[in-house]
Write a protein that holds these residues in place. Structure first.
Motif, mmCIF file in Angstrom:
data_model
loop_
_atom_site.group_PDB
_atom_site.id
_atom_site.type_symbol
_atom_site.label_atom_id
_atom_site.label_comp_id
_atom_site.label_asym_id
_atom_site.label_seq_id
_atom_site.Cartn_x
_atom_site.Cartn_y
_atom_site.Cartn_z
ATOM 1 N N ARG A 183 12.221 6.383 -6.733
ATOM 2 C CA ARG A 183 12.448 7.056 -5.447
ATOM 3 C C ARG A 183 12.238 8.551 -5.545
ATOM 4 N NH1 ARG A 183 16.953 3.520 -4.867
ATOM 5 N NH2 ARG A 183 18.374 5.186 -5.492
ATOM 6 N N ILE A 184 12.615 9.126 -6.664
ATOM 7 C CA ILE A 184 12.624 10.589 -6.746
ATOM 8 C C ILE A 184 11.336 11.170 -7.314
ATOM 9 C CG2 ILE A 184 13.572 10.907 -9.088
ATOM 10 C CD1 ILE A 184 15.486 12.994 -7.839
ATOM 11 N N SER A 185 10.522 10.374 -7.989
ATOM 12 C CA SER A 185 9.328 10.903 -8.658
ATOM 13 C C SER A 185 8.264 11.307 -7.646
ATOM 14 C CB SER A 185 8.749 9.861 -9.614
ATOM 15 O OG SER A 185 9.685 9.506 -10.604
ATOM 16 N N PRO A 186 7.784 12.557 -7.721
ATOM 17 C CA PRO A 186 6.740 13.000 -6.788
ATOM 18 C C PRO A 186 5.353 12.463 -7.126
ATOM 19 C CG PRO A 186 7.299 14.766 -8.293
ATOM 20 C CD PRO A 186 8.277 13.650 -8.566
ATOM 21 N N ILE A 187 5.167 11.942 -8.342
ATOM 22 C CA ILE A 187 3.891 11.327 -8.709
ATOM 23 C C ILE A 187 4.186 9.975 -9.355
ATOM 24 C CG2 ILE A 187 2.508 13.416 -8.969
ATOM 25 C CD1 ILE A 187 3.137 13.452 -11.899
ATOM 26 N N PRO A 188 3.328 8.975 -9.129
ATOM 27 C CA PRO A 188 3.584 7.635 -9.662
ATOM 28 C C PRO A 188 3.260 7.530 -11.146
ATOM 29 C CG PRO A 188 1.526 7.650 -8.447
ATOM 30 C CD PRO A 188 2.130 9.024 -8.277
ATOM 31 N N PHE A 189 4.218 7.064 -11.922
ATOM 32 C CA PHE A 189 3.959 6.832 -13.341
ATOM 33 C C PHE A 189 4.730 5.615 -13.855
ATOM 34 C CE2 PHE A 189 7.897 9.171 -13.388
ATOM 35 C CZ PHE A 189 8.596 8.704 -14.490
ATOM 36 N N CYS A 190 5.447 4.930 -12.980
ATOM 37 C CA CYS A 190 6.363 3.870 -13.410
ATOM 38 C C CYS A 190 5.712 2.514 -13.603
ATOM 39 C CB CYS A 190 7.505 3.726 -12.399
ATOM 40 S SG CYS A 190 8.536 5.204 -12.255
ATOM 41 N N ASP A 191 4.510 2.325 -13.055
ATOM 42 C CA ASP A 191 3.832 1.043 -13.179
ATOM 43 C C ASP A 191 2.849 1.063 -14.350
ATOM 44 O OD1 ASP A 191 5.001 -0.350 -10.967
ATOM 45 O OD2 ASP A 191 3.871 0.976 -9.641
ATOM 46 N N PRO A 192 2.332 -0.097 -14.723
ATOM 47 C CA PRO A 192 1.291 -0.108 -15.770
ATOM 48 C C PRO A 192 0.120 0.770 -15.359
ATOM 49 C CG PRO A 192 2.095 -2.327 -15.349
ATOM 50 C CD PRO A 192 2.702 -1.459 -14.284
ATOM 51 N N VAL A 193 -0.462 1.453 -16.340
ATOM 52 C CA VAL A 193 -1.607 2.313 -16.055
ATOM 53 C C VAL A 193 -2.840 1.744 -16.752
ATOM 54 C CG1 VAL A 193 -0.283 4.405 -15.668
ATOM 55 C CG2 VAL A 193 -1.005 3.845 -17.978
ATOM 56 N N ALA A 194 -3.964 1.907 -16.100
ATOM 57 C CA ALA A 194 -5.223 1.389 -16.643
ATOM 58 C C ALA A 194 -5.881 2.442 -17.519
ATOM 59 C CB ALA A 194 -6.153 1.001 -15.494
#
Length: 207
Positions: A183-194
Motif C-alpha cells: 500500500r505504501i510503496s510508491p514504486i512496485p517491487f513486491c511481485d516477481p520481476v522478469a
C-alpha cells in the motif's frame, strides 16, 4: 548485544527511570566505565537489540529470489523454524519493549533510529530487485516508506500482542506486513520481476 539484552530486561522489570547505568553494568558483569565507553546514555543501551532485528530482516530480504513475491519471501523470513533460540528470545524482548514505548518515551529515540538506519539497506534491496541505482530519488523514497510501514506494523502487532493478549499466526503476520508495504510503496517491487536475456532485471510481471 549482551549489554543490550540485560538493559532491555531491566527496563521491562523496573522501568527506564528505575534503572541506572550501574544497574546495567552489574547485570552484565562489567564496570560502569565500560558501559559509558560504548553507550551515550542508559536508554541507548537497547539500540543494538533494536538494530540487529532490522539488520537480520534486511539480510533475509537480500536473499529474496527475483522470481517470487514478497509474500512468499516473508513466509520464509518469519517462519519460527528458521530462527535460533536466541533470535526468538531477542524477538520477544523487542516485542515487549515496543509495546511499552508509550509508557517509556525515553526509548523512542533508539527505536526510531534503528528503523531510520535501515533505509540505505532497504534502498539497496529495492534497487537491486528493479535494476536501478539505490541513489535514485524514488528508490530512496520507497525505502523510507517501507521502513515506516515496517515500524508501524511492528508497533501495532507488539501492542496488540502484549497489551491486548492477541495472538498472530505466521500467515497473518506475512499478510499484514506485505499488505502494508504494497500500500505504501510508491514504486512496485513486491511481485516477481522478469529478466531479459542479458540477465538485467525488468519490470514486475504484474501491474
Amino acid at each position: 548485544m549482551d549489554i543490550s539484552r540485560h538493559a532491555a530486561k531491566l527496563f521491562l522489570e523496573r522501568g527506564v527511570a528505575g534503572t541506572s547505568g550501574d544497574d546495567i553494568a552489574a547485570a552484565a558483569g562489567l564496570s560502569a566505565r565500560t558501559i559509558w565507553r560504548y553507550f551515550r546514555s542508559k536508554e541507548s543501551c537497547v539500540e543494538p537489540l533494536f538494530a540487529k532485528s532490522m539488520t537480520d530482516f534486511c539480510e533475509q530480504l537480500r536473499a529474496w529470489p527475483k522470481d517470487i513475491s514478497i509474500e512468499e519471501q516473508f513466509a520464509k523470513t518469519f517462519a519460527l523454524e528458521t530462527k535460533t533460540d536466541q533470535e526468538i528470545a531477542d524477538g520477544f524482548l523487542i516485542v515487549r519493549l515496543v509495546a511499552k514505548l508509550a509508557e517509556e518515551p525515553e526509548l523512542q529515540t533508539s527505536w526510531l533510529m534503528s528503523r531510520h538506519q535501515s533505509e540505505p539497506d532497504l534502498a539497496l534491496i529495492i534497487a537491486d530487485r528493479l535494476g536501478r541505482s539505490s541513489q535514485d530519488f524514488d528508490i530512496r523514497l520507497c525505502a523510507a516508506a517501507v521502513a515506516s510501514a515496517i515500524r508501524v506494523i511492528d508497533e501495532t502487532v507488539s501492542f496488540a500482542a502484549i497489551v491486548h493478549k492477541q495472538t498472530f499466526s505466521t500467515a497473518e503476520l506475512v499478510e499484514q506486513m506485505a499488505a502494508a508495504i504494497r500500500r505504501i510503496s510508491p514504486i512496485p517491487f513486491c511481485d516477481p520481476v522478469a529478466s531479459d536475456v542479458f540477465g538485467r532485471s525488468g519490470g514486475s510481471r504484474r501491474s
